[in-house]
Design an enzyme around this catalytic site. Structure first.
Site, PDB file in Angstrom:
ATOM      1  N   ASN A  94      40.639  45.758  34.914  1.00 51.08           N
ATOM      2  CA  ASN A  94      41.183  45.356  36.223  1.00 51.08           C
ATOM      3  C   ASN A  94      42.709  45.325  36.277  1.00 51.08           C
ATOM      4  O   ASN A  94      43.299  45.635  37.311  1.00 51.08           O
ATOM      5  CB  ASN A  94      40.574  44.020  36.664  1.00 51.08           C
ATOM      6  CG  ASN A  94      40.736  42.926  35.630  1.00 51.08           C
ATOM      7  OD1 ASN A  94      41.016  43.193  34.460  1.00 51.08           O
ATOM      8  ND2 ASN A  94      40.542  41.698  36.048  1.00 51.08           N
ATOM      9  N   GLU A 101      40.151  35.545  26.904  1.00 55.19           N
ATOM     10  CA  GLU A 101      40.460  35.289  28.324  1.00 55.19           C
ATOM     11  C   GLU A 101      39.296  35.875  29.108  1.00 55.19           C
ATOM     12  O   GLU A 101      39.148  37.094  29.179  1.00 55.19           O
ATOM     13  CB  GLU A 101      41.810  35.932  28.668  1.00 55.19           C
ATOM     14  CG  GLU A 101      42.428  35.352  29.903  1.00 55.19           C
ATOM     15  CD  GLU A 101      42.087  36.133  31.144  1.00 55.19           C
ATOM     16  OE1 GLU A 101      41.034  35.822  31.761  1.00 55.19           O
ATOM     17  OE2 GLU A 101      42.831  37.053  31.492  1.00 55.19           O
ATOM     18  N   CYS A 132      40.275  37.871  37.457  1.00 55.28           N
ATOM     19  CA  CYS A 132      39.674  36.697  36.831  1.00 55.28           C
ATOM     20  C   CYS A 132      40.195  35.407  37.459  1.00 55.28           C
ATOM     21  O   CYS A 132      39.538  34.372  37.372  1.00 55.28           O
ATOM     22  CB  CYS A 132      39.941  36.705  35.328  1.00 55.28           C
ATOM     23  SG  CYS A 132      41.643  37.005  34.920  1.00 55.28           S
ATOM     24  N   GLU A 149      47.738  32.948  26.492  1.00 58.55           N
ATOM     25  CA  GLU A 149      48.602  34.117  26.572  1.00 58.55           C
ATOM     26  C   GLU A 149      49.915  33.678  27.227  1.00 58.55           C
ATOM     27  O   GLU A 149      49.952  32.669  27.931  1.00 58.55           O
ATOM     28  CB  GLU A 149      47.934  35.194  27.429  1.00 58.55           C
ATOM     29  CG  GLU A 149      46.650  35.727  26.822  1.00 58.55           C
ATOM     30  CD  GLU A 149      45.909  36.669  27.770  1.00 58.55           C
ATOM     31  OE1 GLU A 149      45.444  36.198  28.821  1.00 58.55           O
ATOM     32  OE2 GLU A 149      45.805  37.856  27.455  1.00 58.55           O
TER      33      GLU A 149
HETATM   34  P1  NDP Z   1      33.380  43.644  29.460  1.00 58.05           P
HETATM   35  O1  NDP Z   1      33.665  42.247  29.116  1.00 58.05           O
HETATM   36  O2  NDP Z   1      32.110  44.236  28.942  1.00 58.05           O
HETATM   37  O3  NDP Z   1      34.579  44.620  28.960  1.00 58.05           O
HETATM   38  C1  NDP Z   1      35.875  44.193  28.625  1.00 58.05           C
HETATM   39  C2  NDP Z   1      36.369  44.972  27.419  1.00 58.05           C
HETATM   40  O4  NDP Z   1      35.532  44.705  26.288  1.00 58.05           O
HETATM   41  C3  NDP Z   1      36.325  46.495  27.600  1.00 58.05           C
HETATM   42  O5  NDP Z   1      37.426  47.075  26.923  1.00 58.05           O
HETATM   43  C4  NDP Z   1      35.031  46.869  26.918  1.00 58.05           C
HETATM   44  O6  NDP Z   1      34.980  48.204  26.477  1.00 58.05           O
HETATM   45  C5  NDP Z   1      35.053  45.921  25.730  1.00 58.05           C
HETATM   46  N1  NDP Z   1      33.747  45.692  25.122  1.00 58.05           N
HETATM   47  C6  NDP Z   1      32.512  45.859  25.653  1.00 58.05           C
HETATM   48  N2  NDP Z   1      31.564  45.530  24.755  1.00 58.05           N
HETATM   49  C7  NDP Z   1      32.197  45.154  23.620  1.00 58.05           C
HETATM   50  C8  NDP Z   1      31.774  44.702  22.351  1.00 58.05           C
HETATM   51  N3  NDP Z   1      30.494  44.556  22.056  1.00 58.05           N
HETATM   52  N4  NDP Z   1      32.707  44.406  21.420  1.00 58.05           N
HETATM   53  C9  NDP Z   1      34.009  44.517  21.706  1.00 58.05           C
HETATM   54  N5  NDP Z   1      34.478  44.955  22.893  1.00 58.05           N
HETATM   55  C10 NDP Z   1      33.592  45.254  23.849  1.00 58.05           C
HETATM   56  O7  NDP Z   1      33.475  43.746  31.017  1.00 58.05           O
HETATM   57  P2  NDP Z   1      32.763  44.770  32.017  1.00 58.05           P
HETATM   58  O8  NDP Z   1      33.624  45.948  32.103  1.00 58.05           O
HETATM   59  O9  NDP Z   1      31.349  45.036  31.662  1.00 58.05           O
HETATM   60  O10 NDP Z   1      32.780  43.891  33.355  1.00 58.05           O
HETATM   61  C11 NDP Z   1      31.710  42.994  33.616  1.00 58.05           C
HETATM   62  C12 NDP Z   1      32.191  41.744  34.271  1.00 58.05           C
HETATM   63  O11 NDP Z   1      33.105  41.070  33.409  1.00 58.05           O
HETATM   64  C13 NDP Z   1      32.981  41.941  35.545  1.00 58.05           C
HETATM   65  O12 NDP Z   1      32.155  42.162  36.635  1.00 58.05           O
HETATM   66  C14 NDP Z   1      33.721  40.637  35.599  1.00 58.05           C
HETATM   67  O13 NDP Z   1      32.886  39.633  36.103  1.00 58.05           O
HETATM   68  C15 NDP Z   1      34.043  40.348  34.155  1.00 58.05           C
HETATM   69  N6  NDP Z   1      35.401  40.786  33.761  1.00 58.05           N
HETATM   70  C16 NDP Z   1      36.366  39.844  33.641  1.00 58.05           C
HETATM   71  C17 NDP Z   1      37.658  40.230  33.347  1.00 58.05           C
HETATM   72  C18 NDP Z   1      38.752  39.232  33.235  1.00 58.05           C
HETATM   73  O14 NDP Z   1      39.884  39.559  33.590  1.00 58.05           O
HETATM   74  N7  NDP Z   1      38.512  38.067  32.679  1.00 58.05           N
HETATM   75  C19 NDP Z   1      38.036  41.631  33.183  1.00 58.05           C
HETATM   76  C20 NDP Z   1      36.925  42.557  33.255  1.00 58.05           C
HETATM   77  C21 NDP Z   1      35.666  42.113  33.558  1.00 58.05           C
HETATM   78  P3  NDP Z   1      34.310  49.391  27.331  1.00 58.05           P
HETATM   79  O15 NDP Z   1      34.224  48.935  28.749  1.00 58.05           O
HETATM   80  O16 NDP Z   1      35.255  50.504  27.122  1.00 58.05           O
HETATM   81  O17 NDP Z   1      32.976  49.640  26.733  1.00 58.05           O
END
Ligand code: NDP
Length: 455
Positions: free
Chosen positions: A132, A230, A264, A434
């Protein structure tokens, strides 16, 4: 490297890049190279490391337009916002350049000698970034990690890797230790799995969902990695009847619909004192309708599309038949993953709209009758990241600010993030901080040294 990741512009659904995805061997090699880079980095003088962070800030500033356009096309983020955010990336490196020679220890009174503390670097830090705010959130972790003497491996989200890849190229072109900052692209389940379990990674800085944060914790437990997590949020925007209502109304739509709700810190639960509920709702909907939804590359756009078709489906799943949602704007027809803002007034307190993180343009407006009730409702969530309080009573502002269980609160403002101040969550919004000087604690180990003065 094996498969290619097709990166899609969410405003047009066009493929804008094909990115190689690292496999396990590539990710492991990056960690090994990072170990060597960190040894070189920590041998450099303080002034050389300060200048290096300044140089990173400088190259980001020199490429603001290019990086902003990548972010705009990759995330669907309005260009004006993207430009501001990339400017913030440069500021973040400038700030931590100034911190390099201000990482202090204590001298502690003890018997029989002199006791002192040092903050030592951790080694290799892995930054796992979300989609995001791709480069801004990565920079909030890369900059303090470097300032404290660590090297960094960054894994951007598959959905939005472009600005981070370009940033990695720009940093690699500077006169810094080779591989000091490496960008490794690939899926979380492959690259993330290596980074969270590799014995040479000392720390994970993860931003993303609470569920994935829990998986990261489990994987990191095996080698006792340090963690900054976070995670999600469901922040409250509390509007008291004694507030400057026109200011509160003006600020509220941006604080929940900004970045098309994919934030977030989104204040997606708007708690409004019942006495002013009708006026607030009318004003809020009017302000929301005035937001321009459309081409993210246009300077006048306020809201772009959602990041992906799958994410739009997830967000849409909140709009079930029993939800009485007011449509507050017109989104373009396809192509693009568009969704106009929705406002739900007085939803069922137990409903998903009130309890779950939506991460899309849906706001719940919930009435309350007393300060006590407002605080109770604000805290009735597993999350605790951010929030706002609107009131003209300074005593109430401080009482409520202390009572809400969140890492960040702003009064008569919707701001959550400032480079100089700590940012992070209470409860299941994560832990560690952070930004600000507080971030340095998370990138160092505290070492105690005692020197005997006995003769
Ligand atoms: P994720 O938490 O799955 O992804 C965030 C990051 O973690 C990405 O770089 C992803 O990689 C990576 N990741 C995924 N699985 C693993 C793992 N097993 N070990 C280590 N790293 C991993 O978020 P989503 O993209 O699935 O979004 C889902 C929901 O999460 C959103 O709808 C929102 O509610 C929330 N979210 C919250 C955020 C915040 O700012 N706090 C930011 C993004 C999402 P990759 O995607 O490349 O596989």
């Amino acid at each position: 490297m094996n498969d290619l990741n097709r990166v899609i512009n969410p405003a047009t659904e066009e493929v804008i890049a094909e990115i190689p995805m690292a496999d396990t061997a590539v990710a492991e090699a990056a960690v090994e190279k990072s170990v060597i880079a960190q040894r070189e980095w920590i041998r450099m003088s303080l002034s050389a490391r300060r200048d290096a962070l300044r140089a990173i800030a400088g190259t980001v500033r020199d490429h603001v337009e290019e990086l902003a356009l990548l972010e705009c096309r990759d995330v669907g983020k309005p260009i004006a916002e993207a430009r501001g955010e990339i400017g913030g990336v440069a500021e973040c490196f400038e700030y931590y350049a100034g911190v390099v020679d201000k990482i202090l220890g204590d001298t502690i009174p003890v018997e029989g000698g002199v006791d002192m503390t040092f903050r030592e670097p951790l080694g290799v830090v892995a930054v796992i970034a979300p989609w995001n705010f791709p480069l801004p959130i990565a920079s909030w972790n890369i900059a303090p990690a470097l300032a404290a003497g660590n090297s960094v491996v960054v894994k951007p989200a598959e959905l939005t890797p472009l600005s981070t890849i370009r940033f990695g190229e720009l940093v690699a072109a500077l006169d810094l230790p080779e591989n000091l900052v490496q960008v490794v692209t690939g899926p979380g389940r492959v690259v993330g799995a290596v980074l969270t379990s590799h014995p040479s990674v000392a720390k994970i800085s993860f931003t993303g969902s609470t569920e994935t944060g829990q998986a990261v914790m489990r994987s990191a437990a095996g080698t006792m990695k340090r963690l900054t997590l976070e995670l999600g949020g469901k922040s409250a925007n509390i509007v008291f009847a004694d507030a400057d209502l026109s200011r509160a109304i003006k600020a509220a739509p941006g604080s929940v619909f900004g970045n098309t709700g994919q934030d977030c810190c989104a204040r997606s639960r708007i708690l409004v004192e019942r006495k002013v509920l009708d006026d607030f709702v009318a004003g809020f909907i009017e302000q929301t309708q005035a937001m321009t939804i459309g081409d993210p590359e246009s300077e006048s756009t306020h809201l772009g599309p959602l990041v992906s078709a799958a994410h739009r489906e997830t967000v849409s799943s909140f709009l079930t038949d029993d939800v009485d949602a007011v449509l507050a704007g017109n989104a373009p027809d396809g192509p693009g993953f568009w969704m106009a803002p929705r406002v739900v007034v007085a939803p069922d307190p137990g409903s998903r709209i009130v309890r779950d993180e939506i991460f899309g343009p849906i706001a719940a407006i919930i009435p309350f009758d007393s300060e006590e009730e407002a605080v109770r409702m604000a805290n009735d969530t597993i999350y605790g990241l951010s929030g706002s309080i609107w009131t003209s009573d300074v005593g109430r502002a401080l009482r409520v600010a202390r009572a809400v269980e969140t890492g960040t609160v702003s009064v008569n403002s919707n701001s959550s993030v400032r480079i100089q101040t700590p940012f992070g969550g209470f409860k299941q919004s994560g832990f560690g901080r952070e930004l600000g000087l507080a971030a340095i604690e998370g990138y160092t180990e505290l070492k105690n040294v005692f020197i005997s003065t006995a003769e």
